[in-house]
Design a protein around this motif. Structure first.
Motif, PDB file in Angstrom:
ATOM      1  N   GLU A  49      34.421  68.565  18.825  1.00  0.00           N
ATOM      2  CA  GLU A  49      34.164  69.255  17.559  1.00  0.00           C
ATOM      3  C   GLU A  49      33.048  70.291  17.695  1.00  0.00           C
ATOM      4  N   LEU A  50      32.228  70.128  18.709  1.00  0.00           N
ATOM      5  CA  LEU A  50      31.179  71.095  19.022  1.00  0.00           C
ATOM      6  C   LEU A  50      31.318  71.479  20.486  1.00  0.00           C
ATOM      7  N   ARG A  51      31.044  72.728  20.793  1.00  0.00           N
ATOM      8  CA  ARG A  51      31.092  73.148  22.189  1.00  0.00           C
ATOM      9  C   ARG A  51      29.865  72.607  22.916  1.00  0.00           C
ATOM     10  N   SER A  52      29.918  72.639  24.200  1.00  0.00           N
ATOM     11  CA  SER A  52      28.802  72.170  25.005  1.00  0.00           C
ATOM     12  C   SER A  52      27.667  73.198  24.958  1.00  0.00           C
ATOM     13  N   PHE A  53      26.469  72.723  24.694  1.00  0.00           N
ATOM     14  CA  PHE A  53      25.273  73.574  24.724  1.00  0.00           C
ATOM     15  C   PHE A  53      24.075  72.674  24.972  1.00  0.00           C
ATOM     16  N   ASP A  54      22.980  73.284  25.360  1.00  0.00           N
ATOM     17  CA  ASP A  54      21.757  72.545  25.656  1.00  0.00           C
ATOM     18  C   ASP A  54      21.098  72.142  24.336  1.00  0.00           C
ATOM     19  N   THR A  55      21.126  70.860  24.038  1.00  0.00           N
ATOM     20  CA  THR A  55      20.581  70.353  22.778  1.00  0.00           C
ATOM     21  C   THR A  55      19.090  70.629  22.661  1.00  0.00           C
ATOM     22  N   ASP A  56      18.357  70.517  23.756  1.00  0.00           N
ATOM     23  CA  ASP A  56      16.916  70.772  23.710  1.00  0.00           C
ATOM     24  C   ASP A  56      16.618  72.222  23.333  1.00  0.00           C
ATOM     25  N   VAL A  57      17.378  73.146  23.880  1.00  0.00           N
ATOM     26  CA  VAL A  57      17.191  74.559  23.522  1.00  0.00           C
ATOM     27  C   VAL A  57      17.533  74.761  22.050  1.00  0.00           C
ATOM     28  N   PHE A  58      18.617  74.174  21.603  1.00  0.00           N
ATOM     29  CA  PHE A  58      19.023  74.278  20.200  1.00  0.00           C
ATOM     30  C   PHE A  58      17.905  73.795  19.277  1.00  0.00           C
ATOM     31  N   VAL A  59      17.346  72.627  19.571  1.00  0.00           N
ATOM     32  CA  VAL A  59      16.274  72.062  18.747  1.00  0.00           C
ATOM     33  C   VAL A  59      15.060  72.985  18.752  1.00  0.00           C
ATOM     34  N   GLN A  60      14.701  73.497  19.921  1.00  0.00           N
ATOM     35  CA  GLN A  60      13.524  74.373  19.993  1.00  0.00           C
ATOM     36  C   GLN A  60      13.738  75.692  19.256  1.00  0.00           C
ATOM     37  N   VAL A  61      14.935  76.242  19.323  1.00  0.00           N
ATOM     38  CA  VAL A  61      15.241  77.480  18.586  1.00  0.00           C
ATOM     39  C   VAL A  61      15.147  77.220  17.081  1.00  0.00           C
ATOM     40  N   TYR A  62      15.705  76.103  16.646  1.00  0.00           N
ATOM     41  CA  TYR A  62      15.643  75.753  15.224  1.00  0.00           C
ATOM     42  C   TYR A  62      14.184  75.589  14.770  1.00  0.00           C
ATOM     43  N   ILE A  63      13.415  74.795  15.502  1.00  0.00           N
ATOM     44  CA  ILE A  63      12.015  74.555  15.121  1.00  0.00           C
ATOM     45  C   ILE A  63      11.238  75.865  15.123  1.00  0.00           C
ATOM     46  N   GLY A  64      11.437  76.678  16.146  1.00  0.00           N
ATOM     47  CA  GLY A  64      10.744  77.969  16.202  1.00  0.00           C
ATOM     48  C   GLY A  64      11.111  78.847  15.012  1.00  0.00           C
ATOM     49  N   GLY A  65      12.390  78.893  14.682  1.00  0.00           N
ATOM     50  CA  GLY A  65      12.828  79.677  13.530  1.00  0.00           C
ATOM     51  C   GLY A  65      12.256  79.142  12.231  1.00  0.00           C
ATOM     52  N   LEU A  66      12.243  77.830  12.087  1.00  0.00           N
ATOM     53  CA  LEU A  66      11.690  77.219  10.878  1.00  0.00           C
ATOM     54  C   LEU A  66      10.214  77.572  10.727  1.00  0.00           C
ATOM     55  N   TYR A  67       9.457  77.482  11.813  1.00  0.00           N
ATOM     56  CA  TYR A  67       8.033  77.821  11.734  1.00  0.00           C
ATOM     57  C   TYR A  67       7.831  79.293  11.380  1.00  0.00           C
ATOM     58  N   ARG A  68       8.637  80.154  11.936  1.00  0.00           N
ATOM     59  CA  ARG A  68       8.520  81.590  11.595  1.00  0.00           C
ATOM     60  C   ARG A  68       8.837  81.818  10.118  1.00  0.00           C
ATOM     61  N   LEU A  69       9.838  81.130   9.598  1.00  0.00           N
ATOM     62  CA  LEU A  69      10.143  81.242   8.172  1.00  0.00           C
ATOM     63  C   LEU A  69       8.954  80.795   7.329  1.00  0.00           C
ATOM     64  N   MET A  70       8.330  79.704   7.746  1.00  0.00           N
ATOM     65  CA  MET A  70       7.205  79.171   6.976  1.00  0.00           C
ATOM     66  C   MET A  70       5.962  80.045   7.086  1.00  0.00           C
ATOM     67  N   GLU A  71       5.845  80.837   8.146  1.00  0.00           N
ATOM     68  CA  GLU A  71       4.689  81.713   8.329  1.00  0.00           C
ATOM     69  C   GLU A  71       4.785  82.996   7.519  1.00  0.00           C
ATOM     70  N   GLN A  72       5.967  83.427   7.179  1.00  0.00           N
ATOM     71  CA  GLN A  72       6.162  84.743   6.575  1.00  0.00           C
ATOM     72  C   GLN A  72       5.390  84.992   5.284  1.00  0.00           C
ATOM     73  N   PRO A  73       5.271  84.039   4.349  1.00  0.00           N
ATOM     74  CA  PRO A  73       4.544  84.338   3.119  1.00  0.00           C
ATOM     75  C   PRO A  73       3.106  84.765   3.378  1.00  0.00           C
ATOM     76  N   ALA A  74       2.503  84.196   4.407  1.00  0.00           N
ATOM     77  CA  ALA A  74       1.131  84.566   4.728  1.00  0.00           C
ATOM     78  C   ALA A  74       1.046  86.019   5.180  1.00  0.00           C
ATOM     79  N   LYS A  75       2.151  86.569   5.639  1.00  0.00           N
ATOM     80  CA  LYS A  75       2.171  87.949   6.114  1.00  0.00           C
ATOM     81  C   LYS A  75       2.707  88.904   5.059  1.00  0.00           C
ATOM     82  N   GLY A  76       2.969  88.381   3.857  1.00  0.00           N
ATOM     83  CA  GLY A  76       3.365  89.241   2.751  1.00  0.00           C
ATOM     84  C   GLY A  76       4.828  89.622   2.695  1.00  0.00           C
TER      85      GLY A  76
END
Length: 189
Positions: A134-161
């Motif tokens: 149901e899902l293609r093969s991919f590196d789960t650790d990379v997926f998790v790190q990309v998600y976490i990194g993206g989430l943190y960037r989203l949360m940082e944006q209000p401070a930058k206006g």
């Protein structure tokens, strides 16, 4: 007077005006002495930690319900898990998260630890989806790190206006859509 009543009033204050309320403001709203509030919470930071604990417990409960729902496909469960937020988004508004990080680093650290470590269910779901095709093969650790990194960037944006009042929920939906579907148009049938 109950601890839950104080937490409810604090939740209302966070939604209304962020974390700038004082324990004295809270006690006046509740019609009690500040000393009584401090009998339940030794500090405002302790109160905020309990608020966050309640929100995180709600996320864990919702995730468990989602994972046990046999009527949903694995991709659907994955999508829903990645955009899951508590029903009460007071502390999870983008501007509020920025305030939390700046003024209450110990509470922020609690949220940060949850974000970084709460991946077992999703990792298992991904592995099950990969094994079933149901899902293609991919590196789960990379997926998790990309998600976490993206989430943190989203949360940082209000401070930058930026984000112009966008909610975390809307921004997270957009990020997860890109992460799961990509940015290229779908090819024909």
């Amino acid at each position: 007077m109950s601890k839950e009543r104080i937490l409810d009033a604090a939740r209302t204050e966070v939604i209304r005006g962020g974390f700038r309320f004082s324990m004295n403001d809270l006690s006046k709203q509740l019609g009690m002495s500040t000393k009584t509030v401090y009998e339940f919470f030794s500090s405002k930071e302790d109160l905020l930690k309990d608020l966050l604990d309640a929100s995180l417990a709600e996320i864990v409960q919702k995730e468990q319900q989602l994972m046990s729902n046999s009527s949903l496909s694995i991709p659907s469960k994955l999508r829903q898990a990645l955009v899951m937020l508590p029903d009460d988004l007071g502390m999870f508004d983008l501007q509020r998260l920025s305030e939390l990080q700046r003024y209450y680093p110990a509470v922020w650290s609690q949220l940060d630890r949850f974000i970084a470590s709460h991946w077992d269910e999703i990792r298992q779901l991904i592995h099950t989806g990969q094994a079933s095709g149901e899902l293609r093969s991919f590196d789960t650790d990379v997926f998790v790190q990309v998600y976490i990194g993206g989430l943190y960037r989203l949360m940082e944006q209000p401070a930058k206006g930026s984000w112009n009042g966008s909610t975390l929920s809307a921004a997270l939906q957009e990020m997860v859509d890109m992460l799961l579907e990509g940015v290229l148009p779908k090819e024909g049938p």
